[in-house]
Motif scaffolding. Structure first.
Motif, PDB file in Angstrom:
ATOM      1  N   ALA A 152       8.580 -25.057 -11.501  1.00 37.15           N
ATOM      2  CA  ALA A 152       9.232 -23.958 -10.780  1.00 37.15           C
ATOM      3  C   ALA A 152       8.205 -23.285  -9.884  1.00 37.15           C
ATOM      4  O   ALA A 152       6.997 -23.327 -10.151  1.00 37.15           O
ATOM      5  N   ALA A 153       8.702 -22.688  -8.829  1.00 37.38           N
ATOM      6  CA  ALA A 153       7.825 -21.938  -7.922  1.00 37.38           C
ATOM      7  C   ALA A 153       8.562 -20.713  -7.421  1.00 37.38           C
ATOM      8  O   ALA A 153       9.792 -20.709  -7.339  1.00 37.38           O
ATOM      9  N   HIS A 154       7.811 -19.684  -7.137  1.00 39.10           N
ATOM     10  CA  HIS A 154       8.401 -18.477  -6.563  1.00 39.10           C
ATOM     11  C   HIS A 154       7.492 -17.949  -5.467  1.00 39.10           C
ATOM     12  O   HIS A 154       6.288 -18.205  -5.457  1.00 39.10           O
ATOM     13  N   TRP A 155       8.080 -17.233  -4.544  1.00 34.15           N
ATOM     14  CA  TRP A 155       7.332 -16.671  -3.420  1.00 34.15           C
ATOM     15  C   TRP A 155       7.938 -15.315  -3.083  1.00 34.15           C
ATOM     16  O   TRP A 155       9.145 -15.185  -2.932  1.00 34.15           O
ATOM     17  N   GLY A 156       7.106 -14.307  -3.033  1.00 32.33           N
ATOM     18  CA  GLY A 156       7.570 -12.962  -2.727  1.00 32.33           C
ATOM     19  C   GLY A 156       7.118 -11.928  -3.740  1.00 32.33           C
ATOM     20  O   GLY A 156       7.148 -10.727  -3.462  1.00 32.33           O
ATOM     21  N   THR A 157       6.699 -12.369  -4.926  1.00 31.13           N
ATOM     22  CA  THR A 157       6.273 -11.385  -5.928  1.00 31.13           C
ATOM     23  C   THR A 157       5.014 -10.649  -5.499  1.00 31.13           C
ATOM     24  O   THR A 157       4.769  -9.527  -5.937  1.00 31.13           O
ATOM     25  N   GLN A 158       4.224 -11.275  -4.617  1.00 32.31           N
ATOM     26  CA  GLN A 158       3.010 -10.608  -4.140  1.00 32.31           C
ATOM     27  C   GLN A 158       3.342  -9.371  -3.314  1.00 32.31           C
ATOM     28  O   GLN A 158       2.509  -8.480  -3.154  1.00 32.31           O
ATOM     29  N   PRO A 189      10.490  -0.929   0.792  1.00 34.21           N
ATOM     30  CA  PRO A 189      11.870  -1.414   0.745  1.00 34.21           C
ATOM     31  C   PRO A 189      12.016  -2.551  -0.259  1.00 34.21           C
ATOM     32  O   PRO A 189      11.030  -3.128  -0.701  1.00 34.21           O
ATOM     33  N   ARG A 190      13.250  -2.875  -0.594  1.00 31.21           N
ATOM     34  CA  ARG A 190      13.513  -3.941  -1.552  1.00 31.21           C
ATOM     35  C   ARG A 190      13.009  -5.273  -1.004  1.00 31.21           C
ATOM     36  O   ARG A 190      13.237  -5.593   0.163  1.00 31.21           O
ATOM     37  N   LYS A 191      12.310  -6.021  -1.836  1.00 35.14           N
ATOM     38  CA  LYS A 191      11.704  -7.277  -1.402  1.00 35.14           C
ATOM     39  C   LYS A 191      12.595  -8.468  -1.772  1.00 35.14           C
ATOM     40  O   LYS A 191      13.329  -8.439  -2.756  1.00 35.14           O
ATOM     41  N   THR A 192      12.501  -9.526  -0.985  1.00 33.06           N
ATOM     42  CA  THR A 192      13.187 -10.778  -1.314  1.00 33.06           C
ATOM     43  C   THR A 192      12.201 -11.692  -2.029  1.00 33.06           C
ATOM     44  O   THR A 192      11.091 -11.930  -1.534  1.00 33.06           O
ATOM     45  N   VAL A 193      12.592 -12.171  -3.181  1.00 33.73           N
ATOM     46  CA  VAL A 193      11.759 -13.093  -3.954  1.00 33.73           C
ATOM     47  C   VAL A 193      12.538 -14.386  -4.155  1.00 33.73           C
ATOM     48  O   VAL A 193      13.646 -14.375  -4.692  1.00 33.73           O
ATOM     49  N   GLN A 194      11.975 -15.474  -3.669  1.00 35.99           N
ATOM     50  CA  GLN A 194      12.620 -16.779  -3.826  1.00 35.99           C
ATOM     51  C   GLN A 194      12.098 -17.465  -5.084  1.00 35.99           C
ATOM     52  O   GLN A 194      10.887 -17.477  -5.337  1.00 35.99           O
ATOM     53  N   VAL A 195      13.002 -18.024  -5.872  1.00 40.40           N
ATOM     54  CA  VAL A 195      12.634 -18.780  -7.076  1.00 40.40           C
ATOM     55  C   VAL A 195      13.328 -20.129  -6.996  1.00 40.40           C
ATOM     56  O   VAL A 195      14.550 -20.197  -6.845  1.00 40.40           O
ATOM     57  N   LYS A 196      12.541 -21.189  -7.079  1.00 39.06           N
ATOM     58  CA  LYS A 196      13.101 -22.536  -6.968  1.00 39.06           C
ATOM     59  C   LYS A 196      12.725 -23.359  -8.203  1.00 39.06           C
ATOM     60  O   LYS A 196      11.546 -23.451  -8.561  1.00 39.06           O
ATOM     61  N   ALA A 226       4.626 -28.732  -4.435  1.00 39.61           N
ATOM     62  CA  ALA A 226       5.641 -29.190  -3.468  1.00 39.61           C
ATOM     63  C   ALA A 226       6.768 -28.167  -3.337  1.00 39.61           C
ATOM     64  O   ALA A 226       7.240 -27.883  -2.221  1.00 39.61           O
ATOM     65  N   LEU A 227       7.192 -27.606  -4.457  1.00 39.31           N
ATOM     66  CA  LEU A 227       8.227 -26.567  -4.415  1.00 39.31           C
ATOM     67  C   LEU A 227       7.714 -25.336  -3.660  1.00 39.31           C
ATOM     68  O   LEU A 227       8.438 -24.727  -2.867  1.00 39.31           O
ATOM     69  N   PHE A 228       6.464 -24.980  -3.925  1.00 45.22           N
ATOM     70  CA  PHE A 228       5.855 -23.811  -3.293  1.00 45.22           C
ATOM     71  C   PHE A 228       5.745 -24.008  -1.786  1.00 45.22           C
ATOM     72  O   PHE A 228       5.954 -23.083  -1.001  1.00 45.22           O
ATOM     73  N   GLU A 229       5.423 -25.235  -1.372  1.00 43.73           N
ATOM     74  CA  GLU A 229       5.355 -25.543   0.059  1.00 43.73           C
ATOM     75  C   GLU A 229       6.719 -25.330   0.720  1.00 43.73           C
ATOM     76  O   GLU A 229       6.800 -24.798   1.837  1.00 43.73           O
ATOM     77  N   GLU A 230       7.786 -25.739   0.028  1.00 40.32           N
ATOM     78  CA  GLU A 230       9.131 -25.566   0.574  1.00 40.32           C
ATOM     79  C   GLU A 230       9.459 -24.090   0.759  1.00 40.32           C
ATOM     80  O   GLU A 230      10.038 -23.692   1.784  1.00 40.32           O
ATOM     81  N   LEU A 231       9.093 -23.273  -0.223  1.00 40.54           N
ATOM     82  CA  LEU A 231       9.400 -21.848  -0.142  1.00 40.54           C
ATOM     83  C   LEU A 231       8.587 -21.158   0.949  1.00 40.54           C
ATOM     84  O   LEU A 231       9.101 -20.274   1.646  1.00 40.54           O
ATOM     85  N   ARG A 232       7.342 -21.554   1.104  1.00 42.77           N
ATOM     86  CA  ARG A 232       6.469 -20.914   2.083  1.00 42.77           C
ATOM     87  C   ARG A 232       6.618 -21.501   3.481  1.00 42.77           C
ATOM     88  O   ARG A 232       6.225 -20.874   4.471  1.00 42.77           O
ATOM     89  N   GLY A 233       7.131 -22.725   3.558  1.00 38.77           N
ATOM     90  CA  GLY A 233       7.224 -23.385   4.851  1.00 38.77           C
ATOM     91  C   GLY A 233       5.865 -23.738   5.399  1.00 38.77           C
ATOM     92  O   GLY A 233       5.661 -23.790   6.619  1.00 38.77           O
ATOM     93  N   GLN A 234       4.926 -24.019   4.495  1.00 35.52           N
ATOM     94  CA  GLN A 234       3.559 -24.358   4.871  1.00 35.52           C
ATOM     95  C   GLN A 234       3.073 -25.526   4.031  1.00 35.52           C
ATOM     96  O   GLN A 234       3.658 -25.837   2.984  1.00 35.52           O
ATOM     97  N   LYS A 235       2.000 -26.143   4.464  1.00 34.12           N
ATOM     98  CA  LYS A 235       1.407 -27.250   3.730  1.00 34.12           C
ATOM     99  C   LYS A 235       0.228 -26.738   2.907  1.00 34.12           C
ATOM    100  O   LYS A 235      -0.605 -25.971   3.402  1.00 34.12           O
ATOM    101  N   ALA A 236       0.159 -27.137   1.661  1.00 34.72           N
ATOM    102  CA  ALA A 236      -0.933 -26.713   0.786  1.00 34.72           C
ATOM    103  C   ALA A 236      -2.240 -27.389   1.193  1.00 34.72           C
ATOM    104  O   ALA A 236      -2.230 -28.455   1.822  1.00 34.72           O
ATOM    105  N   PRO A 237      -3.369 -26.799   0.843  1.00 34.13           N
ATOM    106  CA  PRO A 237      -4.661 -27.446   1.116  1.00 34.13           C
ATOM    107  C   PRO A 237      -4.719 -28.827   0.470  1.00 34.13           C
ATOM    108  O   PRO A 237      -4.075 -29.078  -0.561  1.00 34.13           O
TER     109      PRO A 237
END
Length: 250
Positions: free
Chosen positions: A160-166, A180-187, A220-231
């Motif tokens: 699982a991966a999530h993005w937005g908790t930061q 304001p209220r934040k959007t947190v994606q969990v996949k 791979a899940l995290f890359e999808e959520l961020r729309g970026q490629k990991a190092p």
């Protein structure tokens, strides 16, 4: 979403009380956007292996699991079990007390996790063992606790991966940003294929290889959520002269 009638036995009065305490505040500060929920087993034991970069991650992941109908069981600092009321709730809900790795008292977190899994329940194990040290919050080198539990129990491991908790609580931060209220994606991803290890001697090399597969799936899940490629190379604290001072050794 998972049919609550299928997971109703897990939503015990204790978990319902904990949800009544935790879910409304999380919903107030964060809009959870869940995807891949079809990959979460409707029944039976499994290991959930998420990424980790904020102290609020366990709450976010716990609420996400509540929303898909499975109850999370965590390895938590033993000191939390001594806190009035909280300690009783943690014990009653089957959470796993773990002493710090440098503690004189020793505990067996993986043994406890396996007991939970043997009951057909879900166990959340952070493969990184602590908040990632990667400067850009990418998943770092994993430890073997998650795959050891899955392989030795013969149960699925769901990445699982999530993005937005930061945005809610920065890494190493202590203050929560309410507005304001934040959007947190969990996949949630499909179970990692560990069939190559069936019947194979489960030694340190096998656990390390399987852990790399899990970390690849999480990344791979995290890359999808961020729309970026990991190092290309995963951050390894040992190579950067950093102490990997997690809550406990996994």
């Amino acid at each position: 979403m998972i049919d609550e009638r299928q997971a109703g036995s897990e939503k015990t009065p204790v978990f319902r009380l904990m949800a009544a305490i935790a879910v409304p505040p999380i919903d107030l500060i964060a809009k959870l956007k869940l995807s891949g929920v079809e990959n979460v087993p409707k029944t039976g034991a499994f290991v959930l292996a998420p990424n980790h970069y904020s102290e609020i991650d366990p709450l976010i992941v716990g609420v996400a699991m509540w929303k898909v109908g499975r109850m999370p069981h965590y390895m938590a600092k033993a000191s939390l079990f001594k806190v009035p009321v909280m300690g009783r709730l943690l014990k009653a809900s089957g959470q796993i007390p773990v002493e710090r790795a440098d503690s004189v008292r020793r505990s067996d977190p993986l043994g406890a996790a396996k007991q939970i899994a043997a009951q057909g329940l879900a166990v959340v194990v952070y493969p990184e063992g602590s908040l990632t040290r990667d400067p850009d919050l990418w998943p770092m080198r994993g430890k073997t606790g998650a795959v050891r539990t899955a392989l030795e129990q013969g149960i699925p491991i769901i990445p699982a991966a999530h993005w937005g908790t930061q945005l809610v609580m920065p890494r190493y931060g202590k203050k929560i940003s309410f507005f304001p209220r934040k959007t947190v994606q969990v996949k949630f991803g499909p179970a990692v294929d560990l069939s190559a290890y069936a019947g194979r001697k489960l030694d340190s090399a096998a656990f390390a290889e399987a852990t790399d597969l899990v970390m690849d799936a999480i990344t791979a899940l995290f890359e999808e959520l961020r729309g970026q490629k990991a190092p290309a190379e995963r951050w390894d604290p040992a190579k950067h002269n950093q102490k990997d001072t997690g809550r406990f050794e996994q």
